[in-house]
Enzyme design. Structure first.
Site, PDB file in Angstrom:
ATOM      1  N   HIS A 161       8.057  -7.573  -3.494  1.00 36.23           N
ATOM      2  CA  HIS A 161       6.797  -7.991  -4.122  1.00 36.23           C
ATOM      3  C   HIS A 161       6.963  -9.324  -4.862  1.00 36.23           C
ATOM      4  O   HIS A 161       7.404  -9.331  -6.006  1.00 36.23           O
ATOM      5  CB  HIS A 161       6.312  -6.912  -5.090  1.00 36.23           C
ATOM      6  CG  HIS A 161       5.836  -5.693  -4.386  1.00 36.23           C
ATOM      7  ND1 HIS A 161       4.542  -5.553  -3.945  1.00 36.23           N
ATOM      8  CD2 HIS A 161       6.489  -4.569  -4.005  1.00 36.23           C
ATOM      9  CE1 HIS A 161       4.411  -4.393  -3.333  1.00 36.23           C
ATOM     10  NE2 HIS A 161       5.576  -3.775  -3.353  1.00 36.23           N
TER      11      HIS A 161
ATOM     12  N   LYS B 149      -9.915 -12.488 -16.139  1.00 31.44           N
ATOM     13  CA  LYS B 149     -10.027 -12.643 -17.594  1.00 31.44           C
ATOM     14  C   LYS B 149      -9.424 -13.952 -18.096  1.00 31.44           C
ATOM     15  O   LYS B 149     -10.039 -14.654 -18.905  1.00 31.44           O
ATOM     16  CB  LYS B 149      -9.307 -11.464 -18.256  1.00 31.44           C
ATOM     17  CG  LYS B 149      -9.620 -11.313 -19.705  1.00 31.44           C
ATOM     18  CD  LYS B 149     -10.901 -10.554 -19.849  1.00 31.44           C
ATOM     19  CE  LYS B 149     -11.266 -10.288 -21.271  1.00 31.44           C
ATOM     20  NZ  LYS B 149     -12.471  -9.432 -21.328  1.00 31.44           N
TER      21      LYS B 149
ATOM     22  N   ASP C 265     -16.186 -12.021 -22.502  1.00 31.88           N
ATOM     23  CA  ASP C 265     -16.950 -12.214 -21.271  1.00 31.88           C
ATOM     24  C   ASP C 265     -18.399 -12.604 -21.551  1.00 31.88           C
ATOM     25  O   ASP C 265     -18.904 -13.577 -20.990  1.00 31.88           O
ATOM     26  CB  ASP C 265     -16.930 -10.939 -20.413  1.00 31.88           C
ATOM     27  CG  ASP C 265     -15.514 -10.488 -20.117  1.00 31.88           C
ATOM     28  OD1 ASP C 265     -14.606 -11.334 -20.247  1.00 31.88           O
ATOM     29  OD2 ASP C 265     -15.318  -9.323 -19.777  1.00 31.88           O
TER      30      ASP C 265
ATOM     31  N   GLU D  94       4.730 -11.043  -6.140  1.00 29.20           N
ATOM     32  CA  GLU D  94       3.710 -11.196  -7.179  1.00 29.20           C
ATOM     33  C   GLU D  94       4.123 -10.646  -8.531  1.00 29.20           C
ATOM     34  O   GLU D  94       3.505 -10.951  -9.536  1.00 29.20           O
ATOM     35  CB  GLU D  94       2.395 -10.535  -6.722  1.00 29.20           C
ATOM     36  CG  GLU D  94       2.404  -9.013  -6.637  1.00 29.20           C
ATOM     37  CD  GLU D  94       2.979  -8.461  -5.329  1.00 29.20           C
ATOM     38  OE1 GLU D  94       3.725  -9.192  -4.641  1.00 29.20           O
ATOM     39  OE2 GLU D  94       2.697  -7.296  -5.005  1.00 29.20           O
TER      40      GLU D  94
ATOM     41  N   CYS E 199       5.253  -6.195   1.668  1.00 32.05           N
ATOM     42  CA  CYS E 199       5.629  -4.781   1.687  1.00 32.05           C
ATOM     43  C   CYS E 199       4.894  -4.036   2.817  1.00 32.05           C
ATOM     44  O   CYS E 199       5.139  -4.314   3.975  1.00 32.05           O
ATOM     45  CB  CYS E 199       5.368  -4.167   0.314  1.00 32.05           C
ATOM     46  SG  CYS E 199       6.327  -2.695   0.047  1.00 32.05           S
ATOM     47  N   TYR E 200       3.954  -3.154   2.493  1.00 29.93           N
ATOM     48  CA  TYR E 200       3.206  -2.479   3.568  1.00 29.93           C
ATOM     49  C   TYR E 200       2.592  -3.515   4.505  1.00 29.93           C
ATOM     50  O   TYR E 200       2.592  -3.349   5.734  1.00 29.93           O
ATOM     51  CB  TYR E 200       2.090  -1.607   2.965  1.00 29.93           C
ATOM     52  CG  TYR E 200       1.248  -0.896   3.998  1.00 29.93           C
ATOM     53  CD1 TYR E 200       1.659   0.324   4.514  1.00 29.93           C
ATOM     54  CD2 TYR E 200       0.058  -1.455   4.467  1.00 29.93           C
ATOM     55  CE1 TYR E 200       0.900   0.981   5.475  1.00 29.93           C
ATOM     56  CE2 TYR E 200      -0.701  -0.808   5.427  1.00 29.93           C
ATOM     57  CZ  TYR E 200      -0.278   0.407   5.928  1.00 29.93           C
ATOM     58  OH  TYR E 200      -1.018   1.048   6.874  1.00 29.93           O
TER      59      TYR E 200
ATOM     60  N   GLY F  68       0.849  -1.191   0.000  1.00 33.04           N
ATOM     61  CA  GLY F  68       0.000   0.000   0.000  1.00 33.04           C
ATOM     62  C   GLY F  68       0.878   1.232   0.000  1.00 33.04           C
ATOM     63  O   GLY F  68       2.074   1.151   0.303  1.00 33.04           O
TER      64      GLY F  68
END
Ligand code: XMP
Length: 513
Positions: free
Chosen positions: A172, A369, A230, A174, A82-83, A55
């Site tokens: 991070h 997606k 979609d 990710e 992180c945060y 964040g």
């Protein structure tokens, strides 16, 4: 489906959706929720593990977002990123301060050394690049935690309390820049939380079909099918679940790409549902005649779409359920404020007011997606629909700069089809996320044969991006561009000049309007 779910508490970081996608790539279900989620709600969610995201704040700021400390007493493992790591450290008795000197502040790729005995890093190399983005420093690590990774500048890049299942990383995992980041997340899920990896699209399909059948009973379902990924997957899922109880209304506004309308219609032939194709080109073109302003075009198309859909819905009569192809990124409520609106995107939102129905169903509401595409494949939709690149609701209307006519739309359709075909045959479609042609309203002088021409300039646009929020222009090989250019000026009447758009987003947007 067994309850194997991870809760991701969103503290406003920019990579939060990426965390969720990584977790799901590890075949574990997860949801992103704002950090304001109450303890009771967290209990009700019943997660097998919790991830605190990064964040923009500093944990010691007065207004910094916090979490109910009782979350640490639930007996549920936590991974703080992180945060999220600093928040956990502070909440459990450690302390966090602004890094005193630049050396303890870390941004970007950082060589990091891991203790591979720590469950988070088991089976991974002892050193690698991690992606850091923090200006704060964990001055005091809370009791019970050990240090499990370090960098040259920072002794406590990662902390762990194995007994309680609490792990924190300053970097991070990710993002792709972190070597083996996804493996660290997988370790957290499998080794720490005890996940088995039950989240697969095959299972999801079965469960979703059963749930839809139970909910819909013998009711009638109506869906506005746009032909995008979609709504197509939503239609296929519903068709599989309730067959003839489903009516799909496909409004062809005449601003589709070449052959697109027929392709969409053909893809649904195998299901016993009602497929209504409304060829509404004339209506749309009349409404759009002389309109040049992009937002005005969008508004006209959005409204006319609703009118046409409403008329069709009236013919069908009252329905029990209105289905929508809403997907997870549209649903995730961010932990912090909203971003500015640059363009009003037209989707088929806003329909409920106009149609007589009892309830909305959104069977893709929890899918990303790429998961929607996977589900489409599971359902046997053709690859050309499933892997279709994004196509804006207003279609070619916002790729024809200036006023729109049928001739211009036809010209653009032909040119766009050539561009797409050449990109695909060169194999470049694997590297490029979205590519299309734009008909500018600039005309210029050219020479063809022995004659002078005064025709339109066509722009080619191709971008690489992971989220369409930012994008880079694609480095298409010159020989491919050359083939595209030669073919278009030779085969498409009305175009005598081709330019390639070499602007990234920002400052440009992907579409020209
Ligand atoms: P921009 O042009 O804003 O586009 O950089 C980002 C992505 O969104 C698509 N796009 C739209 N999609 N309705 C849509 O459904 C719209 O009005 C619209 N405008 C842009 C665009 O194609 C790109 O993928």
């Amino acid at each position: 489906m067994s309850r194997e779910a991870i809760l991701i508490l969103d503290f406003g970081g920019q990579y939060n959706q990426l965390i969720a996608r990584r977790v799901r790539e590890c075949s574990v279900y997860c949801e992103v929720k704002p950090y304001t989620m109450s303890l009771a709600e967290i209990r009700a969610f019943d997660p097998m593990g919790i991830i605190f995201t990064g964040g923009p704040n500093s944990v010691y700021d007065e207004k910094a977002p916090h979490v109910d400390p009782a979350v640490f007493d639930l007996g549920v493992p936590v991974l703080g990123i992180c945060y999220g790591c600093q928040l956990m450290a502070q909440a459990l008795g450690g302390s966090v301060t602004a890094a005193q000197d630049d050396s303890a502040r870390e941004y970007g790729k950082t060589e990091t050394f891991y203790n591979t005995a720590c469950p988070l890093f088991q089976g991974l190399p002892e050193a690698g690049i991690s992606w850091m983005s923090h200006g704060d420093y964990m001055e005091k690590v809370p009791a019970g935690f050990s240090l499990t990774a370090h960098s040259a500048a920072c002794p406590n890049v990662a902390i762990a309390d194995e007994k309680r299942g609490f792990y924190g990383v300053q970097f991070h995992p990710e993002v792709n820049h972190t070597d083996h980041g996804v493996d660290m997340i997988r370790n957290f899920l499998y080794k720490v939380c005890g996940a088995k990896g039950t989240w697969t699209m095959g299972d999801y399909k079965k469960t979703a079909i059963a749930q839809i059948r139970e909910k819909v009973g013998d009711g009638k379902v109506l869906l506005a099918l746009s032909g995008g990924v979609d709504s197509s997957v939503c239609a296929a899922l519903l068709a599989e679940a309730v067959g003839e109880q489903l009516t799909c209304v496909f409004v062809d506004h005449g601003l589709m790409r070449k052959d697109e309308g027929d392709e969409v219609e053909a893809a649904f032939g195998k299901w016993a549902m009602h497929f209504v194709r409304v060829n509404a080109e004339d209506r749309f073109l009349i409404k759009l005649a002389g309109v040049t302003e992009p937002e005005h075009k969008r508004k006209i198309i959005g409204e006319e779409f609703i009118r046409v859909f409403e008329e069709e819905a009236k013919k069908i009569g009252a329905v029990d359920f209105l289905a929508q192809g809403t997907i997870y990124p549209d649903v995730i409520e961010s932990g912090t404020g909203d971003a500015a609106v640059i363009k009003s995107h037209h989707n088929v939102g806003g329909l409920p007011d106009y149609v007589d129905f009892k309830e909305i169903i959104e069977p893709l509401r929890l899918l990303f997606k790429d998961e929607v595409r996977q589900l489409g494949r599971e359902l046997g939709l053709p690859e050309y629909l499933v892997s279709r690149q994004p196509f804006p609701g207003p279609g070619l209307a916002i790729r024809i700069i200036g006023d729109i006519t049928k001739e211009k739309a036809d010209t653009l359709r032909e040119a766009d089809a050539i561009f797409r075909a050449e990109i695909a045959s060169a194999g470049e479609d694997r590297n490029i996320n979205q590519y299309f042609a734009v008909l500018t309203n600039t005309r210029s002088v050219g020479v063809m044969g022995d004659g002078r021409t005064y025709d339109y300039t066509l722009a080619l646009r191709a971008v690489t991006t992971s989220d369409f929020m930012t994008a880079d222009w694609a480095r298409i090989p010159y020989d491919v561009l050359d083939r595209v250019s030669t073919r278009i000026v030779n085969e498409v009447q009305g175009i005598n000049r081709i330019v390639y758009d070499i602007t990234s987003k920002p400052p440009a947007t992907v579409e020209w309007e």
